[in-house]
Design an enzyme around this catalytic site. Structure first.
Site, PDB file in Angstrom:
ATOM      1  CB  CYS A   1      -5.089  -1.358  -2.075  1.00 51.25           C
ATOM      2  SG  CYS A   1      -6.676  -0.562  -0.863  1.00 51.25           S
TER       3      CYS A   1
ATOM      4  CD  GLU B   1      -5.285  -5.879  -1.636  1.00 50.64           C
ATOM      5  OE1 GLU B   1      -4.885  -4.996  -1.369  1.00 50.64           O
ATOM      6  OE2 GLU B   1      -6.335  -6.322  -0.698  1.00 50.64           O
TER       7      GLU B   1
ATOM      8  CG  ASN C   1      -0.731  -0.185   2.442  1.00 48.40           C
ATOM      9  OD1 ASN C   1       0.588  -0.644   2.671  1.00 48.40           O
ATOM     10  ND2 ASN C   1      -1.332   0.367   3.452  1.00 48.40           N
ATOM     11  CB  ILE C   2       1.531   3.542  -2.285  1.00 47.49           C
ATOM     12  CG1 ILE C   2       2.395   2.404  -2.769  1.00 47.49           C
ATOM     13  CG2 ILE C   2       2.194   4.929  -2.356  1.00 47.49           C
ATOM     14  CD1 ILE C   2       2.673   2.438  -4.096  1.00 47.49           C
ATOM     15  CD  GLU C   3      -1.737   4.580   4.527  1.00 47.44           C
ATOM     16  OE1 GLU C   3      -1.256   5.523   5.541  1.00 47.44           O
ATOM     17  OE2 GLU C   3      -2.495   3.770   4.980  1.00 47.44           O
TER      18      GLU C   3
ATOM     19  CB  CYS D   1     -11.049  -2.284  -0.003  1.00 49.26           C
ATOM     20  SG  CYS D   1     -10.387  -1.617  -1.471  1.00 49.26           S
TER      21      CYS D   1
ATOM     22  CB  CYS E   1      -8.853  -4.271  -4.140  1.00 51.41           C
ATOM     23  SG  CYS E   1      -7.412  -2.964  -3.700  1.00 51.41           S
TER      24      CYS E   1
HETATM   25  N1  THU Z   1      -5.355  -1.745   2.297  1.00 47.51           N
HETATM   26  C1  THU Z   1      -4.881  -2.287   1.503  1.00 47.51           C
HETATM   27  O1  THU Z   1      -3.636  -2.105   0.927  1.00 47.51           O
HETATM   28  N2  THU Z   1      -5.385  -3.600   1.300  1.00 47.51           N
HETATM   29  C2  THU Z   1      -6.557  -4.029   1.674  1.00 47.51           C
HETATM   30  O2  THU Z   1      -7.107  -5.218   1.203  1.00 47.51           O
HETATM   31  C3  THU Z   1      -7.325  -3.287   2.681  1.00 47.51           C
HETATM   32  C4  THU Z   1      -6.400  -1.810   3.086  1.00 47.51           C
HETATM   33  C5  THU Z   1      -4.643  -0.597   2.731  1.00 47.51           C
HETATM   34  C6  THU Z   1      -5.210   0.733   2.301  1.00 47.51           C
HETATM   35  C7  THU Z   1      -4.642   1.977   3.452  1.00 47.51           C
HETATM   36  O3  THU Z   1      -3.229   2.156   3.156  1.00 47.51           O
HETATM   37  C8  THU Z   1      -4.405   1.073   4.681  1.00 47.51           C
HETATM   38  O4  THU Z   1      -4.524  -0.245   4.224  1.00 47.51           O
HETATM   39  C9  THU Z   1      -5.759   1.219   5.655  1.00 47.51           C
HETATM   40  O5  THU Z   1      -6.978   1.019   5.046  1.00 47.51           O
END
Ligand code: THU
Length: 143
Positions: free
Chosen positions: A57, A59, A46-48, A94, A97
């Site tokens: 996310c 995925e 994940n890259i916020e 999510c 994804c």
């Molecule tokens: N996130 C994912 O990368 N994949 C998931 O299946 C659920 C959520 C990430 C998004 C965000 O950076 C962090 O998790 C919290 O929601």
């Protein structure tokens, strides 16, 4: 290599990808290992973002890497995720994804594997996670 050994190898790769997560806001680090039909494996984390909504996310990172490299046929994805490095529950993808998966994968065949430890995983078919989806076929002439 048995199927179980193969999945454990993918889990290990998903954890490696998770170690590269950029998640200073949620502190929830995720990793994914996407296996293409041709055997190639694409990793994602994940890259916020400070503006929150541009967050990607794990995925989708893996899918977009693969698709941008010309690969569009996929067998399975392994997903891991936890909060501040603590042992948590399975991290289910999510809705966004799942929708991206549905664009490229056959729901009856594509495997979504959720791991919460190196040897602790559950296997789903995409259709179980996203029944009655809207997909590319809905935009074609159906008569
Ligand atoms: N996130 C994912 O990368 N994949 C998931 O299946 C659920 C959520 C990430 C998004 C965000 O950076 C962090 O998790 C919290 O929601």
């Amino acid at each position: 290599m048995t199927w179980d050994e193969h999945i454990r190898k993918l889990i290990k790769l998903a954890y490696e990808a998770q170690s590269r997560a950029y998640c200073p806001y949620s502190h929830f680090a995720t990793g994914a290992a996407l296996e293409a039909e041709n055997g190639q494996i694409f990793l994602g984390c994940n890259i916020e973002n400070a503006a929150y909504s541009p967050t990607n996310c794990a995925e989708r990172t893996a899918f977009f890497k693969a698709i941008s490299e010309g690969v569009r046929e996929f067998a399975r994805i392994v997903v891991v995720g936890n909060y501040e490095g603590k042992q948590g529950d399975y991290c289910a993808p999510c809705g966004v994804c799942r929708q991206v998966m549905a664009e490229f994968c056959d729901g009856e065949l594509f495997e979504v594997i959720l791991a919460r430890g190196p040897e602790d995983y559950r296997v789903f078919r995409l259709r179980e996670l996203l029944p009655e989806h809207f997909g590319p076929e809905d935009l074609r002439d159906q008569q």
